[in-house]
Motif scaffolding. Structure first.
Motif, PDB file in Angstrom:
ATOM      1  N   VAL A 475       2.029  -4.336   8.642  1.00 36.15           N
ATOM      2  CA  VAL A 475       3.000  -3.950   7.633  1.00 36.15           C
ATOM      3  C   VAL A 475       2.309  -3.087   6.600  1.00 36.15           C
ATOM      4  O   VAL A 475       1.089  -3.063   6.518  1.00 36.15           O
ATOM      5  N   LEU A 476       3.073  -2.401   5.803  1.00 35.19           N
ATOM      6  CA  LEU A 476       2.491  -1.626   4.721  1.00 35.19           C
ATOM      7  C   LEU A 476       1.977  -2.565   3.654  1.00 35.19           C
ATOM      8  O   LEU A 476       2.727  -3.340   3.094  1.00 35.19           O
ATOM      9  N   ASN A 477       0.686  -2.490   3.369  1.00 31.26           N
ATOM     10  CA  ASN A 477       0.148  -3.390   2.348  1.00 31.26           C
ATOM     11  C   ASN A 477       0.495  -2.922   0.948  1.00 31.26           C
ATOM     12  O   ASN A 477       0.356  -3.653  -0.011  1.00 31.26           O
ATOM     13  N   ASP A 478       0.939  -1.700   0.818  1.00 30.25           N
ATOM     14  CA  ASP A 478       1.116  -1.138  -0.513  1.00 30.25           C
ATOM     15  C   ASP A 478       2.585  -1.115  -0.933  1.00 30.25           C
ATOM     16  O   ASP A 478       3.011  -0.287  -1.692  1.00 30.25           O
ATOM     17  N   THR A 479       3.381  -2.002  -0.391  1.00 33.46           N
ATOM     18  CA  THR A 479       4.741  -2.203  -0.881  1.00 33.46           C
ATOM     19  C   THR A 479       4.709  -3.222  -2.007  1.00 33.46           C
ATOM     20  O   THR A 479       3.658  -3.719  -2.389  1.00 33.46           O
ATOM     21  N   VAL A 514      -0.515   4.668   4.913  1.00 34.68           N
ATOM     22  CA  VAL A 514       0.356   3.928   5.805  1.00 34.68           C
ATOM     23  C   VAL A 514      -0.427   3.003   6.727  1.00 34.68           C
ATOM     24  O   VAL A 514       0.106   2.055   7.276  1.00 34.68           O
ATOM     25  N   ALA A 515      -1.695   3.239   6.882  1.00 42.02           N
ATOM     26  CA  ALA A 515      -2.487   2.440   7.816  1.00 42.02           C
ATOM     27  C   ALA A 515      -2.821   1.057   7.282  1.00 42.02           C
ATOM     28  O   ALA A 515      -3.328   0.227   8.010  1.00 42.02           O
ATOM     29  N   GLY A 516      -2.552   0.801   6.026  1.00 46.63           N
ATOM     30  CA  GLY A 516      -2.772  -0.538   5.506  1.00 46.63           C
ATOM     31  C   GLY A 516      -4.074  -0.701   4.772  1.00 46.63           C
ATOM     32  O   GLY A 516      -4.786  -1.683   4.981  1.00 46.63           O
ATOM     33  N   GLN A 517      -4.444   0.230   3.925  1.00 48.28           N
ATOM     34  CA  GLN A 517      -5.655   0.077   3.128  1.00 48.28           C
ATOM     35  C   GLN A 517      -5.378  -0.865   1.966  1.00 48.28           C
ATOM     36  O   GLN A 517      -4.263  -0.988   1.494  1.00 48.28           O
ATOM     37  N   MET A 518      -6.440  -1.531   1.477  1.00 44.61           N
ATOM     38  CA  MET A 518      -6.213  -2.589   0.496  1.00 44.61           C
ATOM     39  C   MET A 518      -6.556  -2.186  -0.931  1.00 44.61           C
ATOM     40  O   MET A 518      -6.577  -3.020  -1.828  1.00 44.61           O
ATOM     41  N   GLY A 519      -6.824  -0.911  -1.188  1.00 37.72           N
ATOM     42  CA  GLY A 519      -7.137  -0.504  -2.548  1.00 37.72           C
ATOM     43  C   GLY A 519      -5.928  -0.545  -3.460  1.00 37.72           C
ATOM     44  O   GLY A 519      -4.785  -0.577  -3.013  1.00 37.72           O
ATOM     45  N   LEU A 520      -6.191  -0.513  -4.779  1.00 36.46           N
ATOM     46  CA  LEU A 520      -5.115  -0.477  -5.757  1.00 36.46           C
ATOM     47  C   LEU A 520      -4.607   0.940  -5.985  1.00 36.46           C
ATOM     48  O   LEU A 520      -3.557   1.136  -6.582  1.00 36.46           O
ATOM     49  N   ALA A 521      -5.360   1.934  -5.530  1.00 37.62           N
ATOM     50  CA  ALA A 521      -4.959   3.336  -5.627  1.00 37.62           C
ATOM     51  C   ALA A 521      -5.540   4.060  -4.421  1.00 37.62           C
ATOM     52  O   ALA A 521      -6.518   3.611  -3.821  1.00 37.62           O
ATOM     53  N   THR A 522      -4.937   5.189  -4.061  1.00 37.33           N
ATOM     54  CA  THR A 522      -5.482   5.960  -2.952  1.00 37.33           C
ATOM     55  C   THR A 522      -6.666   6.783  -3.444  1.00 37.33           C
ATOM     56  O   THR A 522      -6.866   6.979  -4.639  1.00 37.33           O
ATOM     57  N   SER A 523      -7.426   7.287  -2.506  1.00 30.17           N
ATOM     58  CA  SER A 523      -8.612   8.063  -2.872  1.00 30.17           C
ATOM     59  C   SER A 523      -8.247   9.334  -3.622  1.00 30.17           C
ATOM     60  O   SER A 523      -9.063   9.882  -4.348  1.00 30.17           O
ATOM     61  N   ASN A 524      -7.007   9.829  -3.454  1.00 30.19           N
ATOM     62  CA  ASN A 524      -6.609  11.036  -4.185  1.00 30.19           C
ATOM     63  C   ASN A 524      -5.781  10.712  -5.426  1.00 30.19           C
ATOM     64  O   ASN A 524      -5.120  11.581  -5.975  1.00 30.19           O
ATOM     65  N   GLY A 525      -5.805   9.440  -5.874  1.00 30.38           N
ATOM     66  CA  GLY A 525      -5.258   9.121  -7.180  1.00 30.38           C
ATOM     67  C   GLY A 525      -3.869   8.535  -7.226  1.00 30.38           C
ATOM     68  O   GLY A 525      -3.324   8.320  -8.307  1.00 30.38           O
ATOM     69  N   LEU A 526      -3.257   8.264  -6.080  1.00 35.22           N
ATOM     70  CA  LEU A 526      -1.916   7.699  -6.064  1.00 35.22           C
ATOM     71  C   LEU A 526      -1.965   6.206  -6.391  1.00 35.22           C
ATOM     72  O   LEU A 526      -2.619   5.429  -5.710  1.00 35.22           O
ATOM     73  N   LYS A 528      -0.610   2.435  -6.576  1.00 34.49           N
ATOM     74  CA  LYS A 528       0.278   1.640  -5.732  1.00 34.49           C
ATOM     75  C   LYS A 528       0.948   0.524  -6.517  1.00 34.49           C
ATOM     76  O   LYS A 528       0.597   0.235  -7.657  1.00 34.49           O
ATOM     77  N   ALA A 529       1.916  -0.123  -5.857  1.00 33.05           N
ATOM     78  CA  ALA A 529       2.626  -1.228  -6.507  1.00 33.05           C
ATOM     79  C   ALA A 529       1.671  -2.347  -6.894  1.00 33.05           C
ATOM     80  O   ALA A 529       1.871  -3.026  -7.903  1.00 33.05           O
TER      81      ALA A 529
END
Length: 682
Positions: A475-479, A514-526, A528-529
């Motif tokens: 599942v998407l971890n970043d929902t 979409v692959a299910g990374q567990m960070g609080l933000a993406t590497s390019n600064g997005l 997450k919830a």
């Protein structure tokens, strides 16, 4: 309660065993609590709490509740015929409960029940009507099949008769509908059912007539025509032959029978339904004080900190940053590059956790001396040194070195549960700080591991919050789910651990949202919830008033209060790869209804602010698009994700407190996180 004065149907609460005569319209039973058994046509079906039992045929049903509560929504046949339900077979039962569509249907039914449970002064018939139509349309689209098939089924023919007995039906008409000859249908019906076609149709019509005679105030001639008979003489003759009495005598003999309208219906329906629509009541004394709340105050950082990184760390309330010390071959070169890397953190005043994979005692001393000369021993004394379990033999020497630099409490041993359990006899006597990696599993798994390690004698224990990977839940971890789950983990760990580490700040360098990374933000600064969830939690005030597994109440120094509530719900089907459109339906969504009474307040005027992390409140893609710098770096998948994501929103209202008590009523959607801030104005 009648829907549009009974024109479209009624909704009622049943709390005791009943004998019901159902109409050929549509009847939806929703089990509010307990387990209900339905007996009909020689079979019994058990339906549990939160499940549905749907019937559309004219049917005689025995209902056994055994202290359960049941809501019945009965829709008139004249109304359902508008939607051509008499041409469809509706099939929806508890065995469908694993279907995504079933859970969404439950949500629609709950929404209707919730709405008619409100105070009658706020009830609007057109809104209830719209909710009924939405249920009918969803049933038709997802739980029906046409009563027309190339492969003739006897149950389809009988169902068609039950749904259309009041029409001018005969063998020729029904055979034409199913695409067979009258002769074939007659032989087929007799062979498969035992009864002949005409007698079965007459029996169904007589059953419906008997139901109307008992439960309705119609004249006998109206009952005859409404049941499909074309003359009163034919009706009287058939009825007397079947029931051994005239229709008038039958009505007289059944006057004391239980009607389709329960006794409770004579009372106020809204009050009864409100009893079924249970709401949590949480009473909190505003002046209570508990132990300080343990929040995630450290995070792992595997990239050079930027200005944005420092902003994120500050907003998350981070005090320590875990940085990796790689194998060192040239100390001078390492110190130069490492200092360049962490300089922004040092300037911002963050303490470090130096995570060694293979620590060298000499290099550790040199590193500490270097930074003592740079920023002073009082700052380095706030640091910690983290080593892997593989180097536990070096602990006595490490403790001696750390003592020289005033890091007496600064050694952390990091490992996984099985390793820590296996080495407990050697590690427990050393009384070092233990960090448990918990990157998979559930809250219950983590708690069980913590309790087990405590039982083995570990005293100082911290936990790394886990996220999700594509490999374990698909599942998407970043929902919203991960954001609420992180907060739920934090609350569950209260009183059981000494510190909590957040998931790492950033995803891997490759953007794989979409692959299910567990960070609080993406590497390019997005962001997450999950980031917003921890951000809301970080806004709580220092004085803890109340905490449980779903609620936090804190108080600041000037008398303002912060209330954080969550409604964590499990993923319904862990094997389904969630797409962006049906994520809310995948969840086993149960709305959390809670009334909070905050007692002991100072009387006066207050302002209530509400922030939420939810799919209902906005659209991140617009925000990031306006910023411009991020959009060009987004992958297609990230763009789709953003189009359905949200920022925390805010809602403000004023309220007066006159009796030292403020009351808040909330309804939280599944996996929703809400922060209420109560500000004293005057």
């Amino acid at each position: 309660m009648e829907l549009e004065d009974g024109r479209i149907g009624r909704i009622e609460l049943i709390t005791s065993d009943k004998h019901l005569y159902l109409d050929r319209g549509l009847t939806i039973f929703y089990v509010v609590s307990g387990q209900v058994t339905f007996s009909y046509l020689g079979q019994a079906k058990s339906v549990k709490q939160g499940e549905l039992f749907v019937q559309q045929s004219a049917l005689e049903v025995e209902i056994m509740l055994a202290k359960a509560q049941l809501v019945m929504i009965s829709l008139q046949a004249d109304f359902t015929d508008i939607f051509n339900l008499n041409k469809l077979i509706i099939s929806c039962a508890s065995q469908d409960s694993k279907r995504v569509e079933y859970q969404h249907l439950v949500n629609l039914v709950q929404a209707l029940i919730d709405y008619v449970s409100v105070d009658s002064a706020n009830y609007q018939a057109n809104i209830a009507y719209g909710k009924v139509i939405e249920i009918i349309q969803y049933l038709s689209a997802n739980f029906s099949k046409q009563l027309l098939s190339k492969q003739l089924q006897i149950r389809d023919v009988i169902e068609y008769l039950r749904l259309n007995y009041n029409q001018a039906l005969d063998l020729v008409e029904v055979a034409k509908h199913f695409g067979v000859s009258p002769q074939y249908l007659s032989k087929f019906f007799k062979a498969k059912h035992g009864n002949n076609f005409n007698q079965e149709l007459t029996d169904i019509r007589l059953y419906n007539a008997a139901r109307q005679l008992v439960n309705e105030d119609k004249g006998i001639i109206d009952v005859a025509y409404d049941s499909g008979f074309n003359s009163i003489a034919t009706f009287n003759r058939a009825f007397k032959k079947h029931y051994q009495m005239t229709p008038a005598n039958y009505r007289l003999s059944h006057q004391n029978k239980v009607s389709v309208v329960p006794v409770e219906q004579t009372k106020h329906s809204l009050v009864l339904l409100a009893a079924a629509n249970k709401r949590e009541v949480l009473t909190v004394n505003a002046n209570d004080k508990q132990e300080p709340l343990v929040l995630p105050r450290q995070v792992y950082l595997d990239s050079n900190p930027t200005k944005q990184t420092l902003t994120l760390l500050a907003k998350l309330g981070i005090e320590r940053v875990v940085v990796t010390i790689p194998p060192i071959t040239n100390l001078d070169a390492f110190l130069y590059s490492f200092n360049q890397q962490i300089d922004p953190l040092l300037r911002a005043g963050y303490a470090l956790v130096l995570a060694f994979a293979t620590p060298s005692l000499n290099y550790l001393q040199e590193i500490l001396r270097y930074f003592i000369n740079l920023i002073g021993i009082e700052n380095v004394a706030k640091w910690q040194v983290q080593i892997d379990l593989q180097a536990y033999q070096e602990i006595p020497k490490l403790n001696k070195i750390l003592g020289e630099f005033k890091l007496d409490q600064g050694l952390v041993i990091a490992g996984r549960y099985r390793q820590l359990k296996a080495l407990s006899a050697k590690l427990v006597p050393l009384k070092v700080m233990i960090k448990l990696y918990s990157v998979s599993g559930t809250k219950a798994d983590t708690l069980a591991k913590v309790k087990s390690l405590k039982a083995l004698g570990y005293q100082k224990l911290g936990v790394v919050l886990h996220g999700f990977f594509e490999a374990n839940l698909k599942v998407l971890n970043d929902t919203e789910y991960l954001g609420v789950d992180l907060v739920a983990q934090i609350l569950a760990l209260q009183g059981k651990v000494d510190f909590i580490e957040a998931p790492k700040l950033y995803d891997d360098l490759q953007p794989k949202l979409v692959a299910g990374q567990m960070g609080l933000a993406t590497s390019n600064g997005l962001l997450k919830a999950a980031y917003y969830a921890l951000r809301l939690l970080n806004k709580v005030d220092p004085n803890l008033v109340y905490v449980d597994k779903k609620t936090i109440v804190t108080k600041d120094s000037v008398g303002n209060y912060n209330l954080t509530l969550l409604n964590q719900q499990p993923i319904l089907n862990q094997q389904v790869l969630i797409d962006y459109q049906n994520y809310p339906e995948i969840l086993a969504t149960q709305t959390r209804k809670v009334t909070i009474r905050l007692r002991g307040l100072v009387n006066g005027q207050y302002r209530l602010k509400k922030r939420i992390v939810s799919r209902h409140t906005g659209n991140l893609i617009k925000v990031w698009g306006q910023l411009g710098f991020i959009q060009q770096h987004l992958t297609v998948s990230e763009g789709r994700y953003l189009a359905h994501k949200t920022l925390p929103d805010i809602f403000i209202k004023e309220l007066a407190v006159a009796d030292n008590t403020a009351v808040f009523e909330l309804e939280l959607a599944a996996n929703e996180l809400v922060s209420l801030h109560l500000i004293k104005l005057y």
